[in-house]
Design a protein around this motif. Sequence first.
Motif, PDB file in Angstrom:
ATOM      1  N   GLY A  36       0.827  -1.202   0.000  1.00  0.00           N
ATOM      2  CA  GLY A  36       0.000   0.000   0.000  1.00  0.00           C
ATOM      3  C   GLY A  36       0.856   1.244   0.000  1.00  0.00           C
ATOM      4  N   ASP A  37       0.200   2.350  -0.146  1.00  0.00           N
ATOM      5  CA  ASP A  37       0.926   3.628  -0.250  1.00  0.00           C
ATOM      6  C   ASP A  37       0.414   4.627   0.792  1.00  0.00           C
ATOM      7  N   PRO A  38       0.638   4.384   2.071  1.00  0.00           N
ATOM      8  CA  PRO A  38       1.226   3.175   2.679  1.00  0.00           C
ATOM      9  C   PRO A  38       0.134   2.163   2.998  1.00  0.00           C
ATOM     10  N   LEU A  39       0.563   0.979   3.463  1.00  0.00           N
ATOM     11  CA  LEU A  39      -0.417   0.011   3.951  1.00  0.00           C
ATOM     12  C   LEU A  39      -0.905   0.472   5.324  1.00  0.00           C
TER      13      LEU A  39
END
Lengths: 552, 552
Positions: A152-155
Amino acid sequence: MTERMPRPHAAGDGEVPVFLPDGVEAPAGLVEAALGYEAALMADDLESLAEYFAPGPDTLRGDEGGLLVGHDTITRFRGRRGGAPQRRIEALHVRPIDDDHAWLAAVTAPLGGGRGLVGQLWERRDGAWRISAAHVSAPPRAMDPRVWRVVGDPLLGPTGSGPLDGHTIAVKDVIAVEGFALGAGVPAYLAGAAPAPRSAPVLDALRAAGASVRGIAQTDQFAYSIAGRNAAYGTPPNPAVPGAISGGSSSGPASAVAMGHATIGLGTDTAGSIRIPASYQGLWGLRTTHGAISVDGVLPLAPSFDTVGWLTRDGETLAAVTRAAFERMPQQRVDAVRLATAALELPALDAPALVLAPALADSATPEVTRAFAAGLDALRSSGGRVDVLDDDALVAGALDELYEAFRTVQAAEAWAQHGSWITAHPGALGEDIAARFAWAASVTADAEAAARERLAVARTALDAALGDAVLVLPSAASVAPPVDAAGAEIEAIRAATLRITTVAGATGRPALSVPGLMAGGAPIGVCFVGPRGTDLGLVERAQEWATALKHG
Amino acid sequence: MTERMPRPHAAGDGEVPVFLPDGVEAPAGLVEAALGYEAALMADDLESLAEYFAPGPDTLRGDEGGLLVGHDTITRFRGRRGGAPQRRIEALHVRPIDDDHAWLAAVTAPLGGGRGLVGQLWERRDGAWRISAAHVSAPPRAMDPRVWRVVGDPLLGPTGSGPLDGHTIAVKDVIAVEGFALGAGVPAYLAGAAPAPRSAPVLDALRAAGASVRGIAQTDQFAYSIAGRNAAYGTPPNPAVPGAISGGSSSGPASAVAMGHATIGLGTDTAGSIRIPASYQGLWGLRTTHGAISVDGVLPLAPSFDTVGWLTRDGETLAAVTRAAFERMPQQRVDAVRLATAALELPALDAPALVLAPALADSATPEVTRAFAAGLDALRSSGGRVDVLDDDALVAGALDELYEAFRTVQAAEAWAQHGSWITAHPGALGEDIAARFAWAASVTADAEAAARERLAVARTALDAALGDAVLVLPSAASVAPPVDAAGAEIEAIRAATLRITTVAGATGRPALSVPGLMAGGAPIGVCFVGPRGTDLGLVERAQEWATALKHG
């Protein structure tokens, strides 16, 4: 649109639009050869494909996995690839260079979606068109399932701000991440796992220091390997050595860091699972003192040896992570003699003696032995002392026995941990890991008890021999073997390497793999094993050692 | 290792290892030119870079985003890129072709990790070395944050088995995914959102039919745009038209499907948010009958017009998804006249009359008008009838009024939905979306009421005019504009396109965009707007229409 009108060229049951500069014709036979190559590729006709590429050591073929040099290397790659994805050519741009050379750029439309690009330098030799250089771009993937399970971006974002602000973590899939099930590299295990109610404390510590979670990265199954070859998810790429294995079991975090997908790989090291991928991929990797960093929320393999650790691309980040982890999480007391209860009281390594046990490098390949010797020279010429340690605990026979005892206890504990699940899920593991567990199941209680006894004796002897010194040794017995190495070859390399890594595992000492050496074009790490509890001091001193190795 | 020994070449403060075939020398000045180009690239010296590339319309430059043809196109790309990531050259392989031509392959090591590959065809013209073709591979990224927020392999598995077995869904980030917060393309909104306790029912329906969730894909902020340009996350790539926008607001799901990252894009369409990206990227896209598919778990934009829908690469998949969704989730009764309560009772479209309203295409670009006319010819010559509908409800003035009323009600509802959050979070939105909401805030209650009245009258008139016919029209007023188009240009295209899409929005009729036409090298969709509740019939009949368009 400035594009010229294409000239359609019949190909199979359709037409390929061919684009040429105004007033220029394609050399005779070139487009036919290009389409012939394409047909051979779609049919995975290895013989024809090998024929279409120019013979000799100078032929080039590159893609996102790296550049392959030489016809034979390219042919070998093609043999293990198992065919290219089906595609059609959407546009073929031909740029004649002279009578016998032309550049071709093909826009491809894979049946699975996206667009790819193929560039080829064609050369006519003895009347036949051959490819002397090729550059292939497949459509970018959503993610690389060999490296990641979830990304993810972020998770998960940071929970605080501090020295790790802006850093991103690839979490090995044996360490709990809040809200996500733990998979351990085994699809059937993942299918039966519930989302973790909370993250492992070590992950909390790094997030509190400012780091975010980039994703959950792949691992060897149940972390019981040092190869990185996962039968279910594949082998993560090793960007430092195209076509070589990543090393494991912290394979996903290591590749993620090497590829620039994350700055911190959070992993575990029972028998070498951080040091080996660090060595194979030219990374920094720390196995922490056994018991110093909580393994809460970490799936055990062999609790007597299991540790948490991390991989980074540079020493500064490694030091920052080590400091953040030791400062921000409650320390455990395992080995009261050396391990202080707070990180800041950890013994520093002001002027450690570096020592060397020649027998440790005995099982290494000649190229590793040579590179390691050069590394020692570099350390010495930068003003460091490296003394040869002459002690019975570190002679060849003792090391062989140590490794035997270590792997017996490790196996017994691994089976105690996972045996009942494995028995209940036949076929859930890859062949190599299943075989290892099968052997683990065969270790008798008597054999385990005897091995534990031998291990305790050896540990005492090793502690006496090493004292406060820092042992320096190759991180692995070889550079990263090729992904298509036979199982037996991988197994032999594993045994040779584990013989080297076991000293830290058996003594619970921290072990740091530092990059900087090359052997035959591939990286090999130098490992520094310090007294228990000296993790932070070791990491800080290693910045100098790394500089010496790099400029040595 | 078969690699030859490199010949080090001084470059800046270091050395670049240059590899050449045995006994071959590099042409004079070539390596210097290559290193000069590299230095200019690292400095983002646009003038020098433009100089290094050969002038003219035949120069090529390709990367994962596609192939650019012509010096000017390449220069324009470079201008909007904002510099290349810093890197060093790890190895430079030189392959001289003749006195004035050479192929170079450079293995690059970006400072951010990974390895890249650059291939360049160099040509000496008037004594100066120039690049006439280049192919660039950056290291593969963990994921593309322009397309995805979170991605997994899978992120969530299927909950059942059925017609969607093996299919993967990209879920627009306005649709609830169990365990994940909803971001709506707005980082500050995401930061304040809690994980969804359950997925939207429409997602449950697709998972029950066998599909898994690949990930959560990007959207225009609060879905209030049809461009796909998200100020926080960037513009997802459009693989069908390198350098063009994706279209939105279901931008992430559309690009994910076009790139082959997923087979199903699950999105929403209020004013065109599925039809526009489908048209721009050559995909199939269905906006369902308003109210037919539950919008539970979907973040509203303008509830009077909000619908759920999906994008796919092929008609078979679109039909399978439509069937699965209509069969597996409880139908709502919104427009009792046409909408049956169970999917299987949905009226079929046995022999629908296709009708055409010439004024609808008035705002389209000439190339779209031409392509659409060709599409109509194709439909007709495949045996279909397309009658011209001569009705006051569909003349230019009426359409202009309809669009004005539609956008006023949409704005009022959007502000009612998000106004208080936006007011409380100044600076949270990109400039374009913020401006649109600022305008929405200015719509008075009187203006809204008047617009609703006009809309109701227009809807009655449109229903009377259209009856049971299927209206055929271009899906958008233009092909996908370039990513670097000015805001005013994008805004003008938006207005022209919304004028076309509003008929379905205002009447709640289902609208299906079918690919197959090209205008100036880029795809443009043909849109079929059917009677309310005929979604499945429309999709099934469209398979023939698509065949006609393709072979027309």
